[in-house]
Design a protein around this motif. Sequence first.
Motif, PDB file in Angstrom:
ATOM      1  N   PHE A   1       0.849  -1.192   0.000  1.00 35.73           N
ATOM      2  CA  PHE A   1       0.000   0.000   0.000  1.00 35.73           C
ATOM      3  C   PHE A   1       0.888   1.248   0.000  1.00 35.73           C
ATOM      4  CE2 PHE A   1       0.420  -1.098   4.564  1.00 35.73           C
ATOM      5  CZ  PHE A   1       0.847   0.101   5.116  1.00 35.73           C
ATOM      6  N   HIS A   2       0.320   2.347  -0.451  1.00 34.56           N
ATOM      7  CA  HIS A   2       1.030   3.624  -0.460  1.00 34.56           C
ATOM      8  C   HIS A   2       0.699   4.413   0.805  1.00 34.56           C
ATOM      9  CE1 HIS A   2       1.581   2.860  -4.824  1.00 34.56           C
ATOM     10  NE2 HIS A   2       2.648   3.624  -4.659  1.00 34.56           N
ATOM     11  N   ILE A   3       1.545   5.389   1.086  1.00 33.85           N
ATOM     12  CA  ILE A   3       1.370   6.270   2.238  1.00 33.85           C
ATOM     13  C   ILE A   3       1.368   7.705   1.747  1.00 33.85           C
ATOM     14  CG2 ILE A   3       2.348   7.075   4.420  1.00 33.85           C
ATOM     15  CD1 ILE A   3       3.838   4.341   4.527  1.00 33.85           C
ATOM     16  N   VAL A   4       0.348   8.456   2.135  1.00 31.43           N
ATOM     17  CA  VAL A   4       0.365   9.896   1.867  1.00 31.43           C
ATOM     18  C   VAL A   4       0.616  10.600   3.194  1.00 31.43           C
ATOM     19  CG1 VAL A   4      -2.165  10.070   2.027  1.00 31.43           C
ATOM     20  CG2 VAL A   4      -0.851  11.884   0.915  1.00 31.43           C
ATOM     21  N   GLU A   5       1.704  11.351   3.234  1.00 33.08           N
ATOM     22  CA  GLU A   5       2.134  12.033   4.454  1.00 33.08           C
ATOM     23  C   GLU A   5       1.759  13.510   4.361  1.00 33.08           C
ATOM     24  OE1 GLU A   5       5.909  11.634   7.382  1.00 33.08           O
ATOM     25  OE2 GLU A   5       6.404  11.962   5.265  1.00 33.08           O
ATOM     26  N   ASP A   6       0.783  13.904   5.161  1.00 36.73           N
ATOM     27  CA  ASP A   6       0.294  15.282   5.178  1.00 36.73           C
ATOM     28  C   ASP A   6       1.142  16.082   6.168  1.00 36.73           C
ATOM     29  OD1 ASP A   6      -1.064  17.645   5.324  1.00 36.73           O
ATOM     30  OD2 ASP A   6      -2.982  16.801   5.946  1.00 36.73           O
ATOM     31  N   ASP A   7       2.002  16.944   5.649  1.00 36.37           N
ATOM     32  CA  ASP A   7       2.917  17.713   6.501  1.00 36.37           C
ATOM     33  C   ASP A   7       2.484  19.178   6.558  1.00 36.37           C
ATOM     34  OD1 ASP A   7       5.010  17.901   8.257  1.00 36.37           O
ATOM     35  OD2 ASP A   7       6.574  18.007   6.723  1.00 36.37           O
ATOM     36  N   THR A   8       1.199  19.395   6.769  1.00 36.10           N
ATOM     37  CA  THR A   8       0.621  20.734   6.780  1.00 36.10           C
ATOM     38  C   THR A   8       1.264  21.634   7.823  1.00 36.10           C
ATOM     39  OG1 THR A   8      -1.493  19.852   6.011  1.00 36.10           O
ATOM     40  CG2 THR A   8      -1.542  22.008   7.067  1.00 36.10           C
ATOM     41  N   TYR A   9       1.719  21.048   8.933  1.00 34.61           N
ATOM     42  CA  TYR A   9       2.225  21.854  10.053  1.00 34.61           C
ATOM     43  C   TYR A   9       3.744  21.902  10.096  1.00 34.61           C
ATOM     44  CZ  TYR A   9      -2.627  21.003  11.041  1.00 34.61           C
ATOM     45  OH  TYR A   9      -3.990  20.916  10.908  1.00 34.61           O
TER      46      TYR A   9
END
Length: 488
Positions: free
Chosen positions: A295-303
């Motif tokens: 599976f893929h991982i989406v890393e949300d680095d908004t902060y």
Amino acid sequence: MLMKTAAQSLAEQLAALFAQRIRDRLLAPGARLPSVRLCAQQQGVSPSTVVGAYDQLLAQGLVEARKNRGFYVRDLPSVAVGSAQDAIESGANGVANLMLTVPQRYAPLNATALIRGMFKGVSNKPQPGMGVLPKEWLQSTFLATAVRRSCSVEALNAFSLQYGEPAGDSGLRRALSTKLAGLSIQAAPEQIITTVGATNALDVVSRTLLRAGDYVMVEEPGWAIEFARLDSLGMRILPVPRRAEGPDLEVMARYCEAHKPKLFVSVSVFHNPTGFCLSPSSAYRILQLANQHDFHIVEDDTYSHFAPEHATRLCALDGLQRTIYVGGFAKILAPNWRVGYMAAPKDLAERLLDTKLLSTLTTPALLEKALAWCIDQGQLRRHAERIRTQLDGARARSVKLALAHGCTFASDPVGLFGWVETGVDTDALSQRMLDEGYLLAPGALFHAQRTPSSLMRINFACTQEAQFWKTFARLRDEQLGKATSVAK
């Protein structure tokens, strides 16, 4: 405040107040209105006035009466997702039971209420539930300078009279490549695609990698909008409990065995709402699971702008093999510029670009060029340093006030948000605080299955004033007093 007037009765005014909140989604579908007696006490009117107001809401089709239970905001039939805790407690039959506890769809109850409240402006008071910094914090002189530099007649003609570069302004993508290298993420400009904000980047990833009915693992508590967004695409949500060191790896492993998820959505650094940061050991094991179960991982680095550069990020360890990095600038610089981006594996970049072009065509070059100048000239870096210093002071003041008014923190107070234990049902409290002009972010909003919670998320930048905490404490104590009297 309700007032006796010749033009409108008290019952009509009260009905109009509730009707407006329902239409603005500040009262969530499925939410229970206060009991007749409690509402009468809160509003300073007679019970017959409340009955008249509720009858009007019934006639308008905005609420429904449930026998011996009260009045509830109407909603279409929905099915909620099972709790990930079921996976932990399922013992030897974990996989079989897990397949039964995760249903087809997650139905969000109030995913957009907070955003609508932010846009509408419930009052001129600082709003504790806000997800962004106050606009006065973001004011600067360099933004105007950056835009003016891109607005010569020649420049405007060059990029206003034709579509921009498909992947985004090349100068911005080069600047972003350099910026990511500072986070130990090696992404060439051709691996970077600009989007209309970070949320659009998450949507592009989902539309590229997923199909309706696919399973997606999402951290819980987590961003309510992400639950709702994935649900709108027909995905099946698998909530993964978020711990201090990272997601619950045992639950993730069970999900992988039972459902073969296609994607894991994670906020590694200054997780929303807890503020947790991923540990290196957890990151390593997550990547092992991704490779093992494909599976893929989406890393949300908004902060990221509030966080130290050395914080552990999955994309840095993975080298953008199975990971996709998502970032933006709404939290730190200019929310209405709507500039976001993603950095992707080389073999996915073209597929993601195709999805972007199908959904938004290209992105506006003017603001992308202005942002590139802000990064290249060091203006963004200096601005972020100032904001971090200001936020440190605000956090210290907010924490002191919270503790003084009987609250505790469910996780260490860091970053922009605090995860606060109040001791009462914050869904009910949020409606009373709304009467006082404050928009709360109750804990139930951050769970896939909306169940009562005594937690709330606060924005440290907006909770520095003693008046908010005095109002909060007064209404919380009233709620506690009512619960005590009912128990007796």
